[in-house]
Design a protein around this motif. Structure first.
Motif, PDB file in Angstrom:
ATOM      1  N   ILE A 153       0.988  -1.249   0.096  1.00 50.16           N
ATOM      2  CA  ILE A 153      -0.531   0.106  -0.467  1.00 50.16           C
ATOM      3  C   ILE A 153       0.982   1.482   0.009  1.00 50.16           C
ATOM      4  CG2 ILE A 153      -1.726   1.482   1.330  1.00 50.16           C
ATOM      5  CD1 ILE A 153      -2.535  -1.367   2.537  1.00 50.16           C
ATOM      6  N   ARG A 154       0.812   1.962  -1.131  1.00 53.04           N
ATOM      7  CA  ARG A 154       1.428   3.440  -0.909  1.00 53.04           C
ATOM      8  C   ARG A 154       0.652   4.367  -0.993  1.00 53.04           C
ATOM      9  NH1 ARG A 154       3.155   4.188  -5.857  1.00 53.04           N
ATOM     10  NH2 ARG A 154       1.957   2.289  -6.791  1.00 53.04           N
ATOM     11  N   ASP A 155       1.316   5.627   0.070  1.00 47.88           N
ATOM     12  CA  ASP A 155       0.598   7.060  -0.203  1.00 47.88           C
ATOM     13  C   ASP A 155       0.350   8.036  -1.412  1.00 47.88           C
ATOM     14  OD1 ASP A 155      -0.525   9.627   0.109  1.00 47.88           O
ATOM     15  OD2 ASP A 155      -0.205   9.741   2.033  1.00 47.88           O
ATOM     16  N   VAL A 156       0.063   8.291  -2.408  1.00 52.32           N
ATOM     17  CA  VAL A 156       0.112   8.638  -3.611  1.00 52.32           C
ATOM     18  C   VAL A 156      -0.716   9.957  -3.778  1.00 52.32           C
ATOM     19  CG1 VAL A 156       0.504   6.731  -4.558  1.00 52.32           C
ATOM     20  CG2 VAL A 156      -2.392   7.246  -4.779  1.00 52.32           C
ATOM     21  N   THR A 157      -0.628  10.281  -2.193  1.00 50.23           N
ATOM     22  CA  THR A 157      -1.141  11.238  -2.322  1.00 50.23           C
ATOM     23  C   THR A 157      -0.660  12.345  -3.142  1.00 50.23           C
ATOM     24  OG1 THR A 157      -2.443  10.908  -0.609  1.00 50.23           O
ATOM     25  CG2 THR A 157      -2.839  13.465  -0.719  1.00 50.23           C
ATOM     26  N   PRO A 158       0.507  13.027  -2.955  1.00 47.03           N
ATOM     27  CA  PRO A 158       1.682  14.040  -3.205  1.00 47.03           C
ATOM     28  C   PRO A 158       1.661  13.442  -4.707  1.00 47.03           C
ATOM     29  CG  PRO A 158       3.092  12.767  -0.839  1.00 47.03           C
ATOM     30  CD  PRO A 158       1.466  11.991  -1.995  1.00 47.03           C
ATOM     31  N   LEU A 159       1.420  12.413  -5.576  1.00 44.74           N
ATOM     32  CA  LEU A 159       1.822  12.556  -6.311  1.00 44.74           C
ATOM     33  C   LEU A 159       0.447  13.319  -6.764  1.00 44.74           C
ATOM     34  CD1 LEU A 159       3.197  11.443  -9.705  1.00 44.74           C
ATOM     35  CD2 LEU A 159       0.775   9.342  -8.922  1.00 44.74           C
ATOM     36  N   ALA A 160      -1.017  13.025  -6.403  1.00 42.61           N
ATOM     37  CA  ALA A 160      -2.143  13.261  -7.043  1.00 42.61           C
ATOM     38  C   ALA A 160      -2.733  15.225  -6.741  1.00 42.61           C
ATOM     39  CB  ALA A 160      -3.319  12.730  -6.537  1.00 42.61           C
ATOM     40  N   HIS A 161      -1.281  15.324  -5.606  1.00 44.41           N
ATOM     41  CA  HIS A 161      -1.651  17.306  -5.671  1.00 44.41           C
ATOM     42  C   HIS A 161      -0.793  17.531  -7.156  1.00 44.41           C
ATOM     43  CE1 HIS A 161      -2.666  16.761  -1.123  1.00 44.41           C
ATOM     44  NE2 HIS A 161      -4.052  16.494  -1.602  1.00 44.41           N
ATOM     45  N   GLU A 162       0.565  16.929  -7.321  1.00 44.18           N
ATOM     46  CA  GLU A 162       1.043  17.009  -8.091  1.00 44.18           C
ATOM     47  C   GLU A 162       0.700  17.900  -9.495  1.00 44.18           C
ATOM     48  OE1 GLU A 162       5.526  16.944 -10.084  1.00 44.18           O
ATOM     49  OE2 GLU A 162       5.424  14.926  -8.479  1.00 44.18           O
ATOM     50  N   ILE A 163      -0.185  16.469  -9.586  1.00 46.92           N
ATOM     51  CA  ILE A 163      -1.113  16.576 -10.723  1.00 46.92           C
ATOM     52  C   ILE A 163      -2.042  17.517 -10.949  1.00 46.92           C
ATOM     53  CG2 ILE A 163      -2.661  15.066 -12.721  1.00 46.92           C
ATOM     54  CD1 ILE A 163      -0.350  12.747 -11.900  1.00 46.92           C
ATOM     55  N   SER A 174       2.602  17.480 -19.183  1.00 47.11           N
ATOM     56  CA  SER A 174       3.618  17.299 -17.669  1.00 47.11           C
ATOM     57  C   SER A 174       2.385  15.957 -16.754  1.00 47.11           C
ATOM     58  CB  SER A 174       3.854  18.156 -17.325  1.00 47.11           C
ATOM     59  OG  SER A 174       4.620  19.299 -18.030  1.00 47.11           O
ATOM     60  N   ALA A 175       1.394  16.768 -17.103  1.00 45.66           N
ATOM     61  CA  ALA A 175       0.642  15.676 -15.766  1.00 45.66           C
ATOM     62  C   ALA A 175       0.346  14.774 -16.377  1.00 45.66           C
ATOM     63  CB  ALA A 175      -0.636  15.944 -16.120  1.00 45.66           C
ATOM     64  N   ALA A 176       0.221  14.607 -18.255  1.00 42.70           N
ATOM     65  CA  ALA A 176       0.116  13.103 -18.566  1.00 42.70           C
ATOM     66  C   ALA A 176       0.842  12.333 -18.074  1.00 42.70           C
ATOM     67  CB  ALA A 176      -0.522  13.206 -19.917  1.00 42.70           C
ATOM     68  N   ARG A 177       2.892  12.515 -18.429  1.00 45.62           N
ATOM     69  CA  ARG A 177       4.212  12.064 -17.985  1.00 45.62           C
ATOM     70  C   ARG A 177       4.330  11.212 -16.635  1.00 45.62           C
ATOM     71  NH1 ARG A 177       5.565  16.315 -21.972  1.00 45.62           N
ATOM     72  NH2 ARG A 177       6.388  17.653 -19.536  1.00 45.62           N
ATOM     73  N   LEU A 178       3.297  12.150 -15.814  1.00 53.45           N
ATOM     74  CA  LEU A 178       3.361  11.856 -14.515  1.00 53.45           C
ATOM     75  C   LEU A 178       1.923  10.617 -13.894  1.00 53.45           C
ATOM     76  CD1 LEU A 178       3.715  14.813 -12.290  1.00 53.45           C
ATOM     77  CD2 LEU A 178       5.477  12.470 -13.234  1.00 53.45           C
ATOM     78  N   LEU A 179       1.167  10.165 -15.165  1.00 53.94           N
ATOM     79  CA  LEU A 179       0.321   9.325 -14.869  1.00 53.94           C
ATOM     80  C   LEU A 179       0.661   8.121 -14.669  1.00 53.94           C
ATOM     81  CD1 LEU A 179      -2.547  10.491 -16.900  1.00 53.94           C
ATOM     82  CD2 LEU A 179      -2.810  10.855 -14.353  1.00 53.94           C
ATOM     83  N   PRO A 180      -0.025   7.285 -13.673  1.00 56.79           N
ATOM     84  CA  PRO A 180       0.155   6.245 -13.960  1.00 56.79           C
ATOM     85  C   PRO A 180       0.102   5.184 -14.837  1.00 56.79           C
ATOM     86  CG  PRO A 180      -1.051   6.149 -11.719  1.00 56.79           C
ATOM     87  CD  PRO A 180      -0.758   7.496 -12.998  1.00 56.79           C
ATOM     88  N   GLN A 181       1.612   4.088 -15.429  1.00 55.72           N
ATOM     89  CA  GLN A 181       1.294   3.648 -16.825  1.00 55.72           C
ATOM     90  C   GLN A 181      -0.271   2.524 -16.828  1.00 55.72           C
ATOM     91  OE1 GLN A 181       2.714   4.724 -19.607  1.00 55.72           O
ATOM     92  NE2 GLN A 181       2.968   6.882 -18.459  1.00 55.72           N
ATOM     93  N   GLU A 182      -1.081   3.085 -17.255  1.00 51.32           N
ATOM     94  CA  GLU A 182      -2.443   2.230 -17.283  1.00 51.32           C
ATOM     95  C   GLU A 182      -2.301   0.824 -18.660  1.00 51.32           C
ATOM     96  OE1 GLU A 182      -4.621   4.554 -13.783  1.00 51.32           O
ATOM     97  OE2 GLU A 182      -5.753   4.179 -15.632  1.00 51.32           O
ATOM     98  N   ARG A 183      -3.206   0.294 -18.382  1.00 51.33           N
ATOM     99  CA  ARG A 183      -2.838  -0.525 -19.522  1.00 51.33           C
ATOM    100  C   ARG A 183      -3.879  -1.448 -20.056  1.00 51.33           C
ATOM    101  NH1 ARG A 183       0.636  -5.402 -19.339  1.00 51.33           N
ATOM    102  NH2 ARG A 183       1.566  -4.753 -17.305  1.00 51.33           N
ATOM    103  N   PRO A 184      -4.630  -2.022 -20.850  1.00 55.42           N
ATOM    104  CA  PRO A 184      -5.888  -3.249 -21.209  1.00 55.42           C
ATOM    105  C   PRO A 184      -5.496  -4.411 -19.866  1.00 55.42           C
ATOM    106  CG  PRO A 184      -5.358  -2.528 -23.307  1.00 55.42           C
ATOM    107  CD  PRO A 184      -4.839  -2.037 -22.386  1.00 55.42           C
ATOM    108  N   TYR A 185      -6.608  -4.328 -19.376  1.00 57.89           N
ATOM    109  CA  TYR A 185      -5.916  -6.180 -18.134  1.00 57.89           C
ATOM    110  C   TYR A 185      -6.236  -7.442 -18.599  1.00 57.89           C
ATOM    111  CZ  TYR A 185      -6.330  -9.054 -14.251  1.00 57.89           C
ATOM    112  OH  TYR A 185      -5.966  -9.637 -13.115  1.00 57.89           O
TER     113      TYR A 185
END
Length: 197
Positions: A153-163, A174-185
């Motif tokens: 479990i990771r706290d990604v609140t700082p990432l959310a605020h930065e984006i 720049s915001a898009a580059r910070l997004l988690p890399q999601e791909r079809p599951y």
């Protein structure tokens, strides 16, 4: 390539998938610190997990909504996630998919997991024309999630605020580059077909 109307998109590895939740600091901070949900996390309640980071941002207002100030990235086993999908029922009645409303209600009552499809969001949190999964876990599924499936479990609140700050300043690239890399599951058709609604 055009997106299908319903698809699970997520950050995942060969053995894990990352889902998102947002909690008060009283729950979220100990969970991130210890890598597991604290005793105060109610294992007898329905909990909703979201593989889409931006849908989570829409739901929690980038971690600004009351009681959702701590955004968690929860890495769980794919084995557990797949079990939940196989044992899930659609959260709403779908004419043509269920034989009748009473049958659906019986399935929903028995199912330890439920599926809801909500419009995916863009960086400005506007709805997109395709949908992302929300997976509700209750009973044994919620207990498995908290105590067996969770790897980290990771706290990604700082990432959310930065984006969010980058979006606010108009720097969407720049915001898009910070997004988690999601791909079809990858999910077998026979598992997902009854959950399309």
């Amino acid at each position: 390539m055009e997106e299908p109307t319903r698809r699970i998109r997520a950050a995942h590895s060969d053995s894990t998938i990352t889902v998102y939740q947002a909690y008060s600091r009283e729950i979220g901070l100990p969970a991130a610190r210890d890598g597991r949900f604290p005793a105060a996390w109610k294992r007898d309640r329905m909990t909703w997990i979201k593989p889409s980071f931006l849908w989570m941002m829409y739901r929690c207002g980038w971690g600004a909504k009351e009681g959702q100030e701590t955004v968690l990235a929860v890495e769980i086993s794919r084995e557990g996630f797949d079990w939940a999908l196989r044992n899930a029922c659609l959260s709403s009645y779908a004419h043509g998919l269920h034989s009748d409303r009473a049958t659906w209600q019986r399935q929903l009552k028995r199912a330890p997991a439920r599926v809801q499809w909500d419009p995916e969001r863009d960086l400005r949190l506007r709805p997109l024309p395709y949908r992302s999964l929300q997976l509700g876990l209750s009973g044994e599924a919620a207990r498995h999630y908290a105590d067996e499936w969770t790897i980290s479990i990771r706290d990604v609140t700082p990432l959310a605020h930065e984006i969010h700050a980058l979006v606010g300043s108009g720097d969407l690239d720049s915001a898009a580059r910070l997004l988690p890399q999601e791909r079809p599951y990858p999910v077998e058709d026979e598992v997902l077909a009854p959950l399309h609604g």
